[in-house]
Motif scaffolding. Structure first.
Motif, PDB file in Angstrom:
ATOM      1  N   LYS A 347      33.021  40.842  32.157  1.00  0.00           N
ATOM      2  CA  LYS A 347      31.822  41.686  32.180  1.00  0.00           C
ATOM      3  C   LYS A 347      32.111  43.095  31.666  1.00  0.00           C
ATOM      4  N   PHE A 348      33.299  43.608  32.032  1.00  0.00           N
ATOM      5  CA  PHE A 348      33.564  45.019  31.759  1.00  0.00           C
ATOM      6  C   PHE A 348      34.527  45.243  30.586  1.00  0.00           C
ATOM      7  N   THR A 349      34.634  44.238  29.684  1.00  0.00           N
ATOM      8  CA  THR A 349      35.498  44.395  28.513  1.00  0.00           C
ATOM      9  C   THR A 349      34.667  44.188  27.251  1.00  0.00           C
ATOM     10  N   ALA A 371      44.443  40.882  33.700  1.00  0.00           N
ATOM     11  CA  ALA A 371      44.507  42.161  32.997  1.00  0.00           C
ATOM     12  C   ALA A 371      43.482  42.168  31.873  1.00  0.00           C
ATOM     13  N   ASP A 372      42.723  43.262  31.802  1.00  0.00           N
ATOM     14  CA  ASP A 372      41.760  43.348  30.703  1.00  0.00           C
ATOM     15  C   ASP A 372      41.955  44.637  29.931  1.00  0.00           C
ATOM     16  N   THR A 373      41.352  44.688  28.739  1.00  0.00           N
ATOM     17  CA  THR A 373      41.448  45.906  27.913  1.00  0.00           C
ATOM     18  C   THR A 373      40.072  46.564  27.881  1.00  0.00           C
ATOM     19  N   THR A 401      24.914  42.368  35.098  1.00  0.00           N
ATOM     20  CA  THR A 401      24.389  42.079  36.439  1.00  0.00           C
ATOM     21  C   THR A 401      25.543  42.040  37.441  1.00  0.00           C
ATOM     22  N   GLY A 402      25.194  42.251  38.656  1.00  0.00           N
ATOM     23  CA  GLY A 402      26.232  42.190  39.695  1.00  0.00           C
ATOM     24  C   GLY A 402      25.664  42.647  41.013  1.00  0.00           C
ATOM     25  N   THR A 403      26.395  42.359  42.087  1.00  0.00           N
ATOM     26  CA  THR A 403      25.900  42.692  43.424  1.00  0.00           C
ATOM     27  C   THR A 403      26.774  43.728  44.117  1.00  0.00           C
ATOM     28  N   GLY A 404      27.968  43.979  43.576  1.00  0.00           N
ATOM     29  CA  GLY A 404      28.899  44.887  44.262  1.00  0.00           C
ATOM     30  C   GLY A 404      29.570  44.204  45.438  1.00  0.00           C
ATOM     31  N   LEU A 405      29.489  42.867  45.468  1.00  0.00           N
ATOM     32  CA  LEU A 405      30.104  42.147  46.591  1.00  0.00           C
ATOM     33  C   LEU A 405      31.290  41.287  46.157  1.00  0.00           C
ATOM     34  N   GLY A 406      31.498  41.179  44.823  1.00  0.00           N
ATOM     35  CA  GLY A 406      32.545  40.274  44.307  1.00  0.00           C
ATOM     36  C   GLY A 406      33.942  40.681  44.742  1.00  0.00           C
ATOM     37  N   LEU A 407      34.268  41.974  44.581  1.00  0.00           N
ATOM     38  CA  LEU A 407      35.627  42.406  44.915  1.00  0.00           C
ATOM     39  C   LEU A 407      35.877  42.409  46.430  1.00  0.00           C
ATOM     40  N   PRO A 408      34.920  42.958  47.251  1.00  0.00           N
ATOM     41  CA  PRO A 408      35.188  42.875  48.689  1.00  0.00           C
ATOM     42  C   PRO A 408      35.383  41.442  49.157  1.00  0.00           C
ATOM     43  N   TYR A 409      34.615  40.554  48.581  1.00  0.00           N
ATOM     44  CA  TYR A 409      34.750  39.148  48.981  1.00  0.00           C
ATOM     45  C   TYR A 409      36.115  38.600  48.557  1.00  0.00           C
ATOM     46  N   THR A 432      44.089  46.167  35.618  1.00  0.00           N
ATOM     47  CA  THR A 432      44.909  45.017  35.979  1.00  0.00           C
ATOM     48  C   THR A 432      44.753  44.779  37.474  1.00  0.00           C
ATOM     49  N   PHE A 433      44.213  43.636  37.831  1.00  0.00           N
ATOM     50  CA  PHE A 433      44.097  43.254  39.246  1.00  0.00           C
ATOM     51  C   PHE A 433      45.190  42.246  39.546  1.00  0.00           C
ATOM     52  N   THR A 434      45.927  42.492  40.633  1.00  0.00           N
ATOM     53  CA  THR A 434      47.020  41.579  40.973  1.00  0.00           C
ATOM     54  C   THR A 434      46.762  40.963  42.336  1.00  0.00           C
TER      55      THR A 434
END
Ligand code: ADP
Length: 446
Positions: A347-349, A371-373, A401-409, A432-434
């Protein structure tokens, strides 16, 4: 070594002379009044003993090295081996006293440390005085001795007065300290009581907070559950309305029904996310542990993500896992975590790539790195994106689009799986999310 004086001890008056010379020499080498009396008295005591043993030759000198006054009394006849009261008394008055016996005679050596090396001119003057003056008579020496005694008594009285004063001061200080100690103890006790009360209140608040959080989760779970059925119905019905099999709608109606359909779909996504999150929070998600086929899991992810699609110019790469890497976890929950991260990456690349790499992390761990660029995340928001509903405002963010709940979940799921998620990102360069997980969870009952 500098020789200061030689004298002989043969008859009774020589003892007085030795005493007097001792005091003069002590004064000339820089010893204070009390030390002068000490040296004189020590020599007087030893002189008497040596005279009884037949007499002695005396040598006084100054030692350099550590500066000291050294006095040697070489007896003519033998001295008793055992320490005598005179020697014991003399030993208390000087720093060192030693007796050496040889060939029927004895040498008594005594020394007293000096504050500094004496002035050679003072020593020369002393030698000249000694050579020209006759020692005082026993009566003179007695007078001098009396004077010293009076001075010593004065000194003792002064010291006793000092001691009495010091004792009084000490007692006063002790009382002060006791009062202070009492005050401090009381204050400490009071503070302790305050802290205990504060902790009790804190415990209370924590319990209230926990109850409120549980109520919120319950409410979210219930409400989302209740909302899902009508939403699904709205989506189905609106799809039916635009279906070719139904009566044809006007162009305006098609637009409106499509709007209803899309809105209901977005709402359903949100409701589903909320339900998932509430379940994870309420502890209702029990992982099902199994040996994970990483090749299969990553293959499925490839398929799902391809269906979502990337922007032109963005490549999605899901690398094959290292051969033989055995991981035991919950496949569905792990898949959900990785899907959330990959979806965000996509979504953010806007150009470049989104890449998932799976690797061993030490002997017991495994990491999944997405990892994204893409647009990256400002440093001050890298913690906040894990908060419920938090979304960064921005041009690109407004178009997705998004709910802001993806990462907390995702973070809660990683926690349930015994691991965690960290992020590293540079604004404008990528993120980069690990995900770090144990290869075999401690909670696994099998
Ligand atoms: P959302 O449904 O909005 O994606 P998330 O909880 O998954 O909710 O993400 C929260 C916010 O974090 C997103 O809205 C976005 O602003 C930011 N974010 C998440 N992943 C990335 C990423 N890979 N690159 C840049 N920003 C991201």
């Amino acid at each position: 070594m500098t020789e200061v004086l030689r004298s002989a001890l043969r008859v009774e008056p020589d003892v007085f002379a030795l005493r007097q010379r001792g005091r003069e020499v002590a004064a000339a080498v820089g010893l204070d009044g009390q030390d002068q009396v000490r040296i004189a008295t020590a020599l007087s005591e030893l002189g008497r003993e040596l005279l009884a043993a037949g007499g002695a030759d005396v040598l006084m000198s100054v030692l350099d090295g550590p500066p000291a006054l050294a006095i040697e009394l070489r007896s003519i006849g033998p001295l008793p081996d055992a320490a005598t009261p005179a020697r014991a008394a003399a030993a208390r008055l000087v720093d060192t006293l030693a007796v050496a016996h040889a060939d029927g005679a004895a040498v008594v050596r005594l020394a007293r440390r000096l504050p500094a090396l004496p002035d050679p001119a003072a020593l020369a003057a002393l030698r000249a005085t000694v050579a020209t003056t006759v020692p005082a008579t026993p009566l003179d020496e007695l007078a001098a001795q009396n004077e010293s005694l009076i001075a010593a008594l004065d000194e003792v009285r002064r010291q006793r007065n000092d001691l009495t004063r010091l004792n009084a001061e000490l007692q006063e200080t002790n009382q002060g300290v006791l009062v202070l100690y009492g005050q401090l103890s009381a204050e400490l006790e009071e503070t302790n009581r305050g802290v205990v009360a504060l902790y009790a209140e804190l415990d209370d608040k924590t319990a209230q907070l926990r109850a409120a959080s549980a109520a919120k989760s319950r409410f979210l779970a219930n409400i989302s559950h209740e909302l899902r059925a009508p939403l699904t119905a709205v989506i189905g019905l609106s799809r039916m309305l635009t279906d070719h099999a139904s009566d044809p709608l006007s162009a305006d109606q098609v637009t409106q029904v499509t709007l209803i359909h899309d809105s209901a779909r977005s709402l359903l996504v949100l409701v589903n996310d909320l339900l998932d999150l509430a379940k994870a929070e309420a502890g209702h998600l029990e992982p099902t542990w199994s040996d994970i086929d990483l090749v299969l899991l990553l293959g499925q992810l490839r398929g799902t993500l391809r269906a979502i699609g990337t922007r032109p110019g963005v490549e999605l790469v899901i690398e094959d896992p290292p051969a033989g890497l055995a991981v035991r976890s919950d496949e569905a929950l792990l898949g959900q975590v990785l899907r959330n991260l990959l979806t965000n990456g996509v979504k953010f690349t806007e150009r470049g790539e989104v890449r998932l790499i799976c690797a061993a992390d030490g002997p017991d761990g495994v990491t999944f790195t997405v990892a994204d660029t893409g647009i990256g995340i400002p440093a001050d928001q890298q913690d906040r994106i894990f908060e419920d509903f938090y979304q960064i405002r921005g041009e690109l963010q407004a178009t997705v689009t998004g709910t802001g709940l993806g990462l907390p979940y995702a973070r809660r799921l990683a926690g349930i799986l015994g691991g965690g998620i960290t992020v590293a990102s540079t604004s404008g360069a990528g993120s980069t999310f690990t995900v770090r997980l144990p290869r075999s969870p401690a909670a696994d009952p099998t």
